[in-house]
Write a protein that holds these residues in place. Structure first.
Motif, PDB file in Angstrom:
ATOM      1  N   ARG A   1       0.579  -1.406   0.029  1.00  4.95           N
ATOM      2  CA  ARG A   1      -0.285  -0.067   0.337  1.00  4.95           C
ATOM      3  C   ARG A   1       1.066   0.921  -0.274  1.00  4.95           C
ATOM      4  O   ARG A   1       0.622   2.045  -0.882  1.00  4.95           O
ATOM      5  CB  ARG A   1      -1.277   0.189   1.232  1.00  4.95           C
ATOM      6  N   LEU A   2       2.245   1.828   0.632  1.00  2.21           N
ATOM      7  CA  LEU A   2       2.874   2.525   0.796  1.00  2.21           C
ATOM      8  C   LEU A   2       3.043   2.248  -0.640  1.00  2.21           C
ATOM      9  O   LEU A   2       3.401   3.791  -0.564  1.00  2.21           O
ATOM     10  CB  LEU A   2       3.955   2.435   1.995  1.00  2.21           C
ATOM     11  N   TYR A   3       3.639   1.395  -0.953  1.00  2.00           N
ATOM     12  CA  TYR A   3       4.636   1.946  -2.643  1.00  2.00           C
ATOM     13  C   TYR A   3       3.143   2.242  -3.124  1.00  2.00           C
ATOM     14  O   TYR A   3       4.104   2.921  -4.159  1.00  2.00           O
ATOM     15  CB  TYR A   3       5.088   0.247  -2.947  1.00  2.00           C
ATOM     16  N   ARG A   4       2.277   1.232  -3.860  1.00  2.00           N
ATOM     17  CA  ARG A   4       1.386   2.013  -4.733  1.00  2.00           C
ATOM     18  C   ARG A   4       1.426   3.195  -4.607  1.00  2.00           C
ATOM     19  O   ARG A   4       0.515   4.367  -4.905  1.00  2.00           O
ATOM     20  CB  ARG A   4       0.245   0.239  -4.148  1.00  2.00           C
ATOM     21  N   GLY A   5       0.973   3.579  -3.095  1.00  2.00           N
ATOM     22  CA  GLY A   5       0.776   5.081  -2.925  1.00  2.00           C
ATOM     23  C   GLY A   5       1.417   6.323  -3.345  1.00  2.00           C
ATOM     24  O   GLY A   5       1.297   7.269  -3.399  1.00  2.00           O
ATOM     25  N   GLY A   6       2.928   6.350  -3.316  1.00  2.00           N
ATOM     26  CA  GLY A   6       3.605   6.513  -3.504  1.00  2.00           C
ATOM     27  C   GLY A   6       3.926   7.301  -4.916  1.00  2.00           C
ATOM     28  O   GLY A   6       4.541   7.918  -6.027  1.00  2.00           O
TER      29      GLY A   6
ATOM     30  N   TYR B   1       7.664   7.904   0.049  1.00  2.00           N
ATOM     31  CA  TYR B   1       5.773   7.879  -0.093  1.00  2.00           C
ATOM     32  C   TYR B   1       5.487   8.435   1.030  1.00  2.00           C
ATOM     33  O   TYR B   1       5.755   8.689   1.908  1.00  2.00           O
ATOM     34  CB  TYR B   1       5.978   6.488  -0.214  1.00  2.00           C
ATOM     35  N   PRO B   2       3.616   8.460   0.721  1.00  2.00           N
ATOM     36  CA  PRO B   2       2.962   9.197   1.855  1.00  2.00           C
ATOM     37  C   PRO B   2       3.100   8.210   3.227  1.00  2.00           C
ATOM     38  O   PRO B   2       2.614   7.331   2.960  1.00  2.00           O
ATOM     39  CB  PRO B   2       1.831   9.622   1.123  1.00  2.00           C
ATOM     40  N   ASP B   3       2.295   8.614   4.409  1.00  2.00           N
ATOM     41  CA  ASP B   3       2.224   7.942   5.180  1.00  2.00           C
ATOM     42  C   ASP B   3       1.158   8.242   5.884  1.00  2.00           C
ATOM     43  O   ASP B   3       0.783   9.066   6.591  1.00  2.00           O
ATOM     44  CB  ASP B   3       3.453   7.872   6.521  1.00  2.00           C
ATOM     45  N   ASN B   4      -0.234   7.906   5.117  1.00  2.51           N
ATOM     46  CA  ASN B   4      -1.157   8.248   5.368  1.00  2.51           C
ATOM     47  C   ASN B   4      -2.580   7.534   6.803  1.00  2.51           C
ATOM     48  O   ASN B   4      -3.478   7.815   7.365  1.00  2.51           O
ATOM     49  CB  ASN B   4      -2.127   7.543   4.342  1.00  2.51           C
ATOM     50  N   SER B   5      -1.675   6.463   7.261  1.00  2.00           N
ATOM     51  CA  SER B   5      -2.052   5.809   7.913  1.00  2.00           C
ATOM     52  C   SER B   5      -0.901   4.974   9.349  1.00  2.00           C
ATOM     53  O   SER B   5       0.571   5.157   9.038  1.00  2.00           O
ATOM     54  CB  SER B   5      -3.035   4.547   7.870  1.00  2.00           C
TER      55      SER B   5
END
Length: 233
Positions: free
Chosen positions: A174-179, A227-231
């Motif tokens: 999720r972190l990779y795809r979110g970035g 990479y964004p950290d949204n959670s």
């Protein structure tokens, strides 16, 4: 860039064998991802510790009337999977976060998925495979309760480690795809050879898109993932 001396695995100085890797999470990993990398490193240590306890459990299995082949396999799994898991999935993840390398992320996803499958098989515990999983433990309660209780510890540890590995795989994906990471980006790194020099990989991409501005010298560790950290982790 100052010279970095390999420091992992930490070995006594009198040994002729020297450390093979340089590892410094605080220095090389961006601050937002240091906690995740530390926890994956802890997970690797947990898995290695579980394999060690599995050897003890297989000795109890053997002493209680089980086959000696289980002890032999358990020792082989410990000597084989402990170093291989570090080099095959922890190091790719470390290098991926260190330099925003899609190629290393893909290497991590592939190898770590296989690791999850292997851990699941070890958790099941097929008799004769050298792992004290649930199947082998439950079946042995009718033979020797004391040995089965020792084997139960390994079964529980394999279960916890497998569950944590699945969570890590989902989290990193999720972190990779979110970035904005993708397979095409990893293929581009492979075709251009940038995966061979991870610390300057982002500088190489910038050089392709900004040729008119002339070459620039990358300063390590400028190439870091964003990479964004949204959670919460």
């Amino acid at each position: 860039m100052t010279e970095r001396v390999n420091n992992f695995p930490p070995l006594p100085k009198f040994m002729r064998i020297k450390p093979c890797f340089y590892q410094n999470i605080e220095e090389e990993i961006p601050a937002p991802h240091q906690q995740l990398v530390r926890r994956v490193y802890t997970l690797w240590m947990m898995y290695s510790g579980t394999l060690s306890i599995n050897v003890i459990s297989c000795i109890a299995w053997w002493a209680g009337g089980g086959g000696a082949i289980n002890f032999g396999y358990s020792l082989l799994w410990l000597l084989l999977f402990s170093p291989c898991s570090y080099t095959c999935w922890y190091r790719p993840l470390y290098k991926a976060f260190r330099a925003d390398s899609s190629f290393n992320f893909m290497a991590f996803f592939f190898m770590f998925f296989l690791q999850c499958v292997l851990s699941l098989i070890q958790t099941i515990g097929i008799p004769g495979w050298g792992t004290c999983g649930w199947m082998a433990t439950v079946l042995f309660f009718s033979t020797n309760v004391g040995s089965a209780i020792v084997m139960l510890i390994s079964a529980l540890l394999f279960t916890v480690v497998t569950a944590l590995m699945a969570l890590v795989l989902i989290r990193v994906h999720r972190l990779y795809r979110g970035g904005g990471g993708s397979l095409s980006r990893a293929q581009e790194e492979w075709s251009t050879g940038l995966w061979k020099s991870a610390p300057v990989n982002q500088a190489g991409f910038n050089a392709v898109s900004q040729t008119a501005q002339g070459p620039s010298l990358p300063q390590y560790p400028a190439a870091v993932p964003s990479y964004p950290d949204n959670s919460q982790w």
